[in-house]
Design an enzyme around this catalytic site. Sequence first.
Site, PDB file in Angstrom:
ATOM      1  CB  SER A  12       6.553  -2.006   6.109  1.00 46.96           C
ATOM      2  OG  SER A  12       6.695  -0.832   4.806  1.00 46.96           O
ATOM      3  CG  HIS A  37       4.363  -5.476   2.209  1.00 45.90           C
ATOM      4  ND1 HIS A  37       3.738  -5.291   1.633  1.00 45.90           N
ATOM      5  CD2 HIS A  37       4.268  -3.760   2.866  1.00 45.90           C
ATOM      6  CE1 HIS A  37       3.006  -4.934   1.926  1.00 45.90           C
ATOM      7  NE2 HIS A  37       2.966  -3.405   2.381  1.00 45.90           N
ATOM      8  CG  ASP A  39       4.569   0.046   2.381  1.00 49.73           C
ATOM      9  OD1 ASP A  39       3.236  -0.976   2.257  1.00 49.73           O
ATOM     10  OD2 ASP A  39       4.974   0.197   3.589  1.00 49.73           O
ATOM     11  CG  MET A  41       3.064   5.491   0.279  1.00 51.60           C
ATOM     12  SD  MET A  41       3.080   5.825   1.622  1.00 51.60           S
ATOM     13  CE  MET A  41       3.281   4.247   2.656  1.00 51.60           C
ATOM     14  CG  HIS A  70       0.225  -2.035  -0.421  1.00 47.54           C
ATOM     15  ND1 HIS A  70      -0.327  -1.605   0.890  1.00 47.54           N
ATOM     16  CD2 HIS A  70      -0.159  -1.639  -1.272  1.00 47.54           C
ATOM     17  CE1 HIS A  70      -0.827  -0.577   0.859  1.00 47.54           C
ATOM     18  NE2 HIS A  70      -1.335  -1.004  -0.218  1.00 47.54           N
ATOM     19  CG  MET A  72      -1.103   2.093  -0.786  1.00 40.45           C
ATOM     20  SD  MET A  72      -0.134   2.122   0.956  1.00 40.45           S
ATOM     21  CE  MET A  72       1.686   2.331   1.089  1.00 40.45           C
ATOM     22  CG  MET A 141      -5.127  -1.068   2.989  1.00 42.38           C
ATOM     23  SD  MET A 141      -3.778  -0.740   3.209  1.00 42.38           S
ATOM     24  CE  MET A 141      -3.065   0.691   4.799  1.00 42.38           C
ATOM     25  CG  ASP A 176       0.254  -2.117   4.836  1.00 42.06           C
ATOM     26  OD1 ASP A 176       1.084  -2.445   6.082  1.00 42.06           O
ATOM     27  OD2 ASP A 176       0.408  -2.110   3.642  1.00 42.06           O
TER      28      ASP A 176
END
Length: 232
Positions: A12, A37, A39, A41, A70, A72, A141, A176
């Site tokens: 990540s 990866h 992330d 957010m 990913h 979020m 998760m 994750d």
Amino acid sequence: MPFDRSIKIAPSILAADFANFGAECAAVEAQGADWVHVDVMDGHFVPNITFGPATCAAIRPHIKGVMDVHLMIAPVDPYIDAFADAGADVITAHLEAGPHIHRTLQAIRGAGAKAGLALNPGTGLGDVGHLLDMVDLVCVMTVNPGFGGQKFLDMSAKIRDLRAMIGDRPIHIEIDGGVTPQTAPLVAKAGADVLVAGSAVFKGGSVADPAPYGANIAAIRAAAEAATGVMA
């Protein structure tokens, strides 16, 4: 992205040097990472703000393999095309992020990406069975999303149940949160094949000295493969 159930390590970039993302992505791939990866957010669905489509587009030329994005965020649907256009190979949305998850998964595939479904630690599998024919990946998760470096939450029982539900479908199980050489065997033995790791990969290394990245990736992979009894 040919499908197989071999262990894949997905560092990540949340734990990478923010001022040097392109070089960091190239470095972890050169040191053995299978996927990269990202992330994403939004400060709304989770209590942190990280990256957007522009970051993904900027790092895409530096990633030779899979860019695993990913989301979020909530809502998800208005941003799917932007992340697909930025080069995401996999786009994962949370089951908890909106009321129309079927529409979201259809939109991800319609945009040309593989569709992932993420589940928070407190979310059960009751709704997942109805979605399995629409997904390419389920992300379990093992921390509550929002920040890197959190303590691992053992979701082995959920992973085992999910693996049984999936059967012979070509669906990855991704983990994750809190993945280390100590926790990787638990999730791999339960049925996970994609392991996202942030600080456990990037600790001790840098773009100028990337060898620790390779050692960290190798340690996580070896621990996971030893637990499954299947070596790459």
